[in-house]
Scaffold this active site. Structure first.
Site, PDB file in Angstrom:
ATOM      1  N   ASN A 124       0.796  -1.220   0.000  1.00 40.49           N
ATOM      2  CA  ASN A 124       0.000   0.000   0.000  1.00 40.49           C
ATOM      3  C   ASN A 124       0.833   1.277   0.000  1.00 40.49           C
ATOM      4  O   ASN A 124       1.975   1.292   0.471  1.00 40.49           O
ATOM      5  CB  ASN A 124      -0.901   0.050   1.251  1.00 40.49           C
ATOM      6  CG  ASN A 124      -2.021  -0.962   1.218  1.00 40.49           C
ATOM      7  OD1 ASN A 124      -2.880  -0.913   0.358  1.00 40.49           O
ATOM      8  ND2 ASN A 124      -2.006  -1.891   2.169  1.00 40.49           N
ATOM      9  N   ASP A 144      -3.058 -12.850   5.009  1.00 36.24           N
ATOM     10  CA  ASP A 144      -4.240 -12.700   4.171  1.00 36.24           C
ATOM     11  C   ASP A 144      -5.440 -13.289   4.913  1.00 36.24           C
ATOM     12  O   ASP A 144      -5.337 -14.353   5.539  1.00 36.24           O
ATOM     13  CB  ASP A 144      -4.035 -13.423   2.843  1.00 36.24           C
ATOM     14  CG  ASP A 144      -5.291 -13.448   1.992  1.00 36.24           C
ATOM     15  OD1 ASP A 144      -5.566 -12.446   1.317  1.00 36.24           O
ATOM     16  OD2 ASP A 144      -5.997 -14.480   2.024  1.00 36.24           O
ATOM     17  N   GLY A 145      -6.596 -12.620   4.832  1.00 39.31           N
ATOM     18  CA  GLY A 145      -7.758 -13.039   5.590  1.00 39.31           C
ATOM     19  C   GLY A 145      -8.221 -14.457   5.276  1.00 39.31           C
ATOM     20  O   GLY A 145      -8.511 -15.245   6.180  1.00 39.31           O
ATOM     21  N   GLU A 155      -4.543  -8.593   9.345  1.00 36.98           N
ATOM     22  CA  GLU A 155      -4.233  -7.490   8.436  1.00 36.98           C
ATOM     23  C   GLU A 155      -3.013  -7.891   7.624  1.00 36.98           C
ATOM     24  O   GLU A 155      -1.972  -8.239   8.188  1.00 36.98           O
ATOM     25  CB  GLU A 155      -3.962  -6.203   9.217  1.00 36.98           C
ATOM     26  CG  GLU A 155      -3.359  -5.066   8.408  1.00 36.98           C
ATOM     27  CD  GLU A 155      -4.219  -4.673   7.217  1.00 36.98           C
ATOM     28  OE1 GLU A 155      -3.678  -4.624   6.085  1.00 36.98           O
ATOM     29  OE2 GLU A 155      -5.426  -4.426   7.410  1.00 36.98           O
ATOM     30  N   ASP A 182     -13.863  -6.614   6.522  1.00 38.56           N
ATOM     31  CA  ASP A 182     -13.680  -5.208   6.130  1.00 38.56           C
ATOM     32  C   ASP A 182     -12.447  -5.090   5.245  1.00 38.56           C
ATOM     33  O   ASP A 182     -11.527  -4.325   5.528  1.00 38.56           O
ATOM     34  CB  ASP A 182     -13.540  -4.338   7.378  1.00 38.56           C
ATOM     35  CG  ASP A 182     -13.614  -2.846   7.056  1.00 38.56           C
ATOM     36  OD1 ASP A 182     -14.067  -2.510   5.954  1.00 38.56           O
ATOM     37  OD2 ASP A 182     -13.208  -2.035   7.912  1.00 38.56           O
TER      38      ASP A 182
END
Length: 533
Positions: free
Chosen positions: A248, A356-357, A331, A374
């Site tokens: 990010n 990773d979720g 996260e 989310d």
């Protein structure tokens, strides 16, 4: 042909091929990071970048081959390398202005697929020319390295191997080393510097073109000092933190009321901390209905899992408003986790795993009373966390009366929109699905469970909450809660076109936002538009 002494050493030519291949891949990857804060990091943007690079390289191959046959002067090749190096070095300095200028122009001229067009035009303007020049390297070097047909296959194969190995290294270095360590701007400068050095070595060894070399060095140095420290959000002068991670662009902004995290320079709040310790007025507050539906006012302890933790807004609120809740988060970005502790006061009692979720659910055996999903940010929706298979995994990790709450941040009333797909997909997995639109927002909260009791009894359960502000918020949620009528828009691991669906909604939102100014521009022209601000 002008024969330089340095060209008699074929290893120098092989190194030229090696480093040019490395630079192409490095520029391609750095381009994705340069564009992501403005246009997202979706597969669509990656596709545009890759396609643009391939166009530039193909044109460079064709033109370079013809020029090498017509005028096989190696001076021209290394001049092109120097020009490409200076151009790439200038991208950190001027790139962000060009991106926003193109986007602003297209807002008033394009009525659909704005982000696609803006990303494509930006790539054409910023990257096609230098990569076109790098595309001329291989056909030119073939001309200088092949001595006879007897060894042509061996030489061309060696050149190809050096290019490929360089490309491999140019793929891994930016992602795992330079971008996380020194950022996107410096990554451009590093690989531009390598190309510049290649060209300078050539001309210095030949004692030729000193003026051109000096000009190139001056321009490179000027770009380095002017561009490497520039902010993506250059109009902001009070950012608390700005940086990059593997995943990010990260921006922390603080004012008298709050601290926010954003991964996009233009819009979007990924996490927020209210300095008065109150409610946020955003979707996080609506999601607090999920623990109540799951029986937080009745049970001794409630276990909550947050997939897409961000800096922990939801987790912090759960711990603040309910003293019998245990929260853990997942996260993917470790740097965001670090920011949560440094700037957002995430409680020490909340454990966070950098993962990773969906992959986390694969290895986790725990059952939870509430799972908060989310992980959707503007157009960047991980497809693997939007499918039947994923939501089935979530259901398997819920207690019998557990509740999943999903934040869908691009609500749109058009038929077949991204939220319809997500909601229908969830409805194919869960027996009971309810939604609540967040006031003054494009967010919609979805609550899903295998037991309808908690949702049906939610208004009465909310009365047992002893915080007045939260109680009022839960009353708002109850008034907006509607049972979802499912359709047949289903996302699966095999077919989940979430980027295209998200792009459609983004277009609609952008057109709604700029509609007023577009009308002024049409009726009064540029003067009227400027006077309206």
């Amino acid at each position: 042909m002008n024969t330089r002494k340095i060209l008699k050493n074929k290893y120098y030519l092989y190194l030229t091929e090696f480093f040019s291949g490395m630079a192409v891949m490095a520029v391609e990857l750095a381009a994705s990071r340069l564009l992501a804060p403005y246009f997202s990091s979706s597969q669509i943007v990656y596709t545009i970048i890759i396609g643009t690079v391939m166009i530039a390289m193909a044109l460079g191959n064709i033109w370079g081959g013809r020029r090498a046959d017509k005028n096989p002067d190696p001076d021209r090749l290394y001049i092109r390398l120097i020009i490409a190096a200076v151009w790439i070095a200038a991208i950190p300095l001027v790139g962000k202005y060009i991106i926003l200028g193109i986007a602003a122009l297209l807002v008033f001229t394009v009525s659909s697929n704005l982000l696609i067009w803006a990303a494509f035009v930006t790539c054409m303007v910023l990257f096609v020319f230098p990569l076109f020049l790098l595309g001329t390297v291989t056909p030119s070097l073939v001309k200088y390295t092949v001595d006879s047909l007897d060894d042509s296959g061996k030489v061309v194969g060696t050149l190809g191997a050096f290019n490929t190995v360089g490309s491999i290294i140019g793929t891994f270095l930016p992602t795992f080393l330079t971008i996380p360590a020194v950022g996107t701007s410096v990554t451009f400068l590093i690989f531009a510097g390598i190309l510049l050095v290649l060209g300078l070595i050539y001309f210095i060894s030949a004692k030729e073109k000193p003026a051109q070399c000096i000009v190139a060095i001056v321009l490179f140095v000027a770009c380095s000092f002017s561009g490497f420290s520039g902010s993506f959000a250059f109009w902001e002068n009070d950012l608390t933190y700005e940086g990059e991670s593997i995943y990010n662009y990260l921006q922390v902004k603080e004012d008298d009321e709050s601290v926010i995290l954003s991964t996009n320079v233009l819009f979007g709040v990924q996490s927020i901390m209210m300095k008065n310790d109150g409610l946020t007025g955003m979707y996080y507050d609506y999601a607090l209905a999920a623990p109540v539906m799951a029986g937080v006012t009745e049970k001794e302890n409630l276990n909550v899992l947050v997939l897409g933790m961000g800096t922990g807004t939801y987790a912090t609120q759960c711990v603040k408003y309910f003293d019998n809740i245990s929260v853990e988060g997942v996260e993917i970005d470790q740097k965001i986790i670090n920011l949560s502790r440094k700037y957002f006061n995430l409680p020490d009692s909340v454990s966070v795993t950098a993962y990773d979720g969906r992959a986390y659910l694969n290895v986790d055996d725990e059952k939870y009373d509430v799972i908060m999903v989310d992980a959707y940010q503007d157009i960047t929706i991980p497809f693997q966390m939007s499918t039947v298979e994923f939501f089935t995994m979530v259901k398997d990790h819920l207690a019998d009366d557990g509740v999943m709450v999903v934040n869908m941040n691009m609500h749109d009333d058009k038929e077949g929109n991204i939220n319809a797909y997500l909601s229908d997909t969830i409805s194919s997995v869960f027996d009971y699905v309810y939604t609540a639109d967040v006031a003054w927002s494009t967010n919609r909260e979805l609550f899903a469970s295998e037991s309808e009791d908690g949702i049906l009894n939610f208004p009465s359960l909310a009365e047992d909450v002893d915080n007045d502000d939260l109680s009022a918020m839960l009353e708002t949620v109850a008034s907006r809660l509607e049972k979802y009528e499912a359709g047949n828009y289903i996302l699966t691991d095999d077919k989940a076109p979430v980027e295209l669906l998200g792009m459609s909604v983004i277009d609609s939102i952008i057109q709604d936002e700029v509609g007023y100014y577009k009308n002024i521009f049409k009726e009064q022209g540029l003067r009227g538009l400027l006077e309206s601000f």
